[in-house]
Design a protein around this motif. Sequence first.
Motif, PDB file in Angstrom:
ATOM      1  N   SER A  31       3.504  -0.824   4.357  1.00  0.00           N
ATOM      2  CA  SER A  31       4.408   0.302   4.093  1.00  0.00           C
ATOM      3  C   SER A  31       4.226   1.360   5.175  1.00  0.00           C
ATOM      4  CB  SER A  31       4.062   0.964   2.753  1.00  0.00           C
ATOM      5  OG  SER A  31       4.192   0.044   1.704  1.00  0.00           O
ATOM      6  N   ALA A  55      -4.894   7.055   0.700  1.00  0.00           N
ATOM      7  CA  ALA A  55      -4.599   5.661   0.327  1.00  0.00           C
ATOM      8  C   ALA A  55      -3.326   5.604  -0.514  1.00  0.00           C
ATOM      9  CB  ALA A  55      -5.771   5.051  -0.431  1.00  0.00           C
ATOM     10  N   ASP A  86      -1.416  -8.809   2.444  1.00  0.00           N
ATOM     11  CA  ASP A  86      -0.950  -7.488   2.033  1.00  0.00           C
ATOM     12  C   ASP A  86      -1.722  -6.467   2.870  1.00  0.00           C
ATOM     13  OD1 ASP A  86      -0.486  -5.070   0.897  1.00  0.00           O
ATOM     14  OD2 ASP A  86      -1.065  -5.628  -1.136  1.00  0.00           O
ATOM     15  N   HIS A 111       4.558   4.570   4.924  1.00  0.00           N
ATOM     16  CA  HIS A 111       3.980   5.859   4.502  1.00  0.00           C
ATOM     17  C   HIS A 111       2.463   5.845   4.417  1.00  0.00           C
ATOM     18  CE1 HIS A 111       3.082   4.978   0.151  1.00  0.00           C
ATOM     19  NE2 HIS A 111       3.862   3.958   0.435  1.00  0.00           N
ATOM     20  N   LYS A 112       1.855   4.652   4.558  1.00  0.00           N
ATOM     21  CA  LYS A 112       0.395   4.604   4.595  1.00  0.00           C
ATOM     22  C   LYS A 112      -0.091   4.468   6.042  1.00  0.00           C
ATOM     23  CE  LYS A 112       0.239   2.357   0.079  1.00  0.00           C
ATOM     24  NZ  LYS A 112      -0.163   3.328  -0.932  1.00  0.00           N
ATOM     25  N   GLY A 134       9.181  -1.114   1.647  1.00  0.00           N
ATOM     26  CA  GLY A 134       7.729  -0.941   1.608  1.00  0.00           C
ATOM     27  C   GLY A 134       7.059  -2.265   1.304  1.00  0.00           C
ATOM     28  N   ALA A 135       5.749  -2.211   1.141  1.00  0.00           N
ATOM     29  CA  ALA A 135       4.986  -3.433   0.862  1.00  0.00           C
ATOM     30  C   ALA A 135       5.451  -4.078  -0.443  1.00  0.00           C
ATOM     31  CB  ALA A 135       3.493  -3.107   0.788  1.00  0.00           C
ATOM     32  N   VAL A 156      -7.385  -4.945   2.628  1.00  0.00           N
ATOM     33  CA  VAL A 156      -8.356  -3.930   2.180  1.00  0.00           C
ATOM     34  C   VAL A 156      -8.069  -3.632   0.717  1.00  0.00           C
ATOM     35  CG1 VAL A 156      -8.983  -1.480   2.380  1.00  0.00           C
ATOM     36  CG2 VAL A 156      -8.670  -2.849   4.450  1.00  0.00           C
ATOM     37  N   HIS A 170      -3.652  -5.386  -5.665  1.00  0.00           N
ATOM     38  CA  HIS A 170      -2.756  -4.353  -6.198  1.00  0.00           C
ATOM     39  C   HIS A 170      -1.695  -5.057  -7.046  1.00  0.00           C
ATOM     40  CE1 HIS A 170       0.514  -1.342  -5.917  1.00  0.00           C
ATOM     41  NE2 HIS A 170      -0.407  -0.461  -5.597  1.00  0.00           N
ATOM     42  N   GLN A 193      -3.125  -1.337   2.905  1.00  0.00           N
ATOM     43  CA  GLN A 193      -4.256  -0.436   3.179  1.00  0.00           C
ATOM     44  C   GLN A 193      -4.972  -0.805   4.474  1.00  0.00           C
ATOM     45  OE1 GLN A 193      -4.811   2.246   1.509  1.00  0.00           O
ATOM     46  NE2 GLN A 193      -3.674   1.876  -0.373  1.00  0.00           N
ATOM     47  N   ALA A 199       1.315  -4.924  -6.982  1.00  0.00           N
ATOM     48  CA  ALA A 199       2.449  -5.387  -6.166  1.00  0.00           C
ATOM     49  C   ALA A 199       2.214  -6.791  -5.606  1.00  0.00           C
ATOM     50  CB  ALA A 199       2.712  -4.409  -5.019  1.00  0.00           C
TER      51      ALA A 199
END
Length: 403
Positions: free
Chosen positions: A220, A27, A197, A222-223, A90-91, A170, A120, A200, A122
Motif C-alpha cells: 500500500s 504501521a 504481503d 500509505h505505508k 492498496g494491499a 513483516v 493480517h 509492512q 487481509a
Amino acid sequence: MSFDVKAFRNEFAFFQQHPDWVYLDSAATMHKPLAVIAAELAFYQKDNSNVHRGAHQLSQQATTLFEQARDQIAKALNAKRREEIIWTSGATQALNMLASGLMGTVLKPGDRILLTALEHHANIVPWQFYCQQHGVFIDVVPLTAEHELDLQAYQQLLELKPKVVAVAEVSNVLGTIQPLEKIISLAKVAGAIAVIDGAQGVVLARPDVQTLGADFYVFSGHKLYGPTGIGVLYGRYELLDLLKPLCFGGEMIKSVSFSGTTLNQLPYRLEAGTPNIAGAIGLAAAMCWLNNFDSAALAAHKQQLFTKLYQGCLAIKGLELLSPQQNNAGILALNIKGEHPTDVAAILNEQKIAVRAGTHCAMPLFQALQLPGAVRLSLAAYNNSQDINRTLQALEQTVELLQ
Ligand SMILES: Cc1ncc(COP(=O)(O)O)c(C=O)c1O
C-alpha cells in the motif's frame, strides 16, 4: 553515515504544525512528506483529467504522468516488464484480486494453500472466502514458542504440495522480519506460487522482485510515505495473465457487445474503472523523494531508536514485551500486565502519544499468543530521540497510575 533527523522531520508539514505530537502509529499509516502532497496538488491544479480516454491534450498529459508513475514503480521493484505493475487501492484490494483471480485458473477443488499464523486479516479472509467457495483447503504455518514462524512445520506442510504460499514480509503486530528468501525458495522447490504481503516490509527496502523470486508482491502506498487509496500488485507476467479480474468496466475492456466482451491486455485488464490517478502520481513522488536519502542511514537511525525504545521498555517493571528485539522492523507490541491495551492507549493519547491498541487485524495471531490484544508502538525515520524519551516516561507513569 549520518542522518539529519531534524531536516528529515522538516520535510513533513504535520511535524512542523504539530511538534507536540509523538506519532508512533506509522504501521497503520505514515505521514506524507511535502513532496508527495505537492505532487498530488500539482496534478489537480495543472493536469487534472481522466487517463487513456480523452482526445485532448490534458488527458494525454494526465496519461503520461500516470504511466510514468507505473514505470517508476516497475524500476524501483526491478520488474521485468512495466505491465507487471497493477495499480490497486492498496494491499487489501491486491490480495483480494489474487484470492479471487487464482481460483479456477491456478487453484482447483481439492487443492491446498498455505498461510501463516501471523497474517493480517487481509491475507487470510479473502483466501478463506474464495477457498470455501471453490473447495480449496487452507493450511497454516504455526509459530514457535518464541513467536517466530515454525520453519520446520513450514517444510512439513509444503509436503502437502500447496499451490500457493501467501506470507507477510513483516508481521504488522510483532514487527518480525520473515526470512523471505528461504520461504520463497522452499515454496518454489515444492512447486507453489509465492505471494508476498509487503504492506509492512516495503518501507524497509523496495524488493528486487526478480532476485527475490516472488511471484506476487503487494503493498500500500500509505505505508511508504505515499497517499492513501493507492497500492501495487506486482506479478510475474505469465501468472498475472492467468488472473481472472475481480472488477469489470472501463479501460480493462477492448470491445463489448451483448453477445460477448473482449478484455484488454495487461496491465489494463486488471484495472477496472477510473484509477486513482493523483494517488499513483503521489506514490511515485514518494518513491522518488525517498531516493534523496541514504537508505542505510535512514534504517540505522530507526534501528537506533528502536533499540532505545526496547531497552527502555525492558527496564520498566510491569511491561510485557511481545515483540522480539532482533530482526525487527521497528514495531513493538506490549502490554501492561493485567491491563486492557485500549486503556493504556487512551492514557498515552492524553499525552499526545499516538499508538494503536487491540488485535491489529490479526486475531488468529492473538489466539495463538493467547492474549486479548496489545498496544503497538511503530516507528518511522521521522521519529526522534525526544519521542522515545517522552514515550518511556509516559509508559512508566501509566504503569504507576494503573497499578
Ligand atoms: C501486513 C499487512 N497486510 C495488509 C494490510 C492491509 O493494508 P491496507 O489496509 O493498506 O490495504 C496491512 C495494513 O495494516 C498490513 O499491516
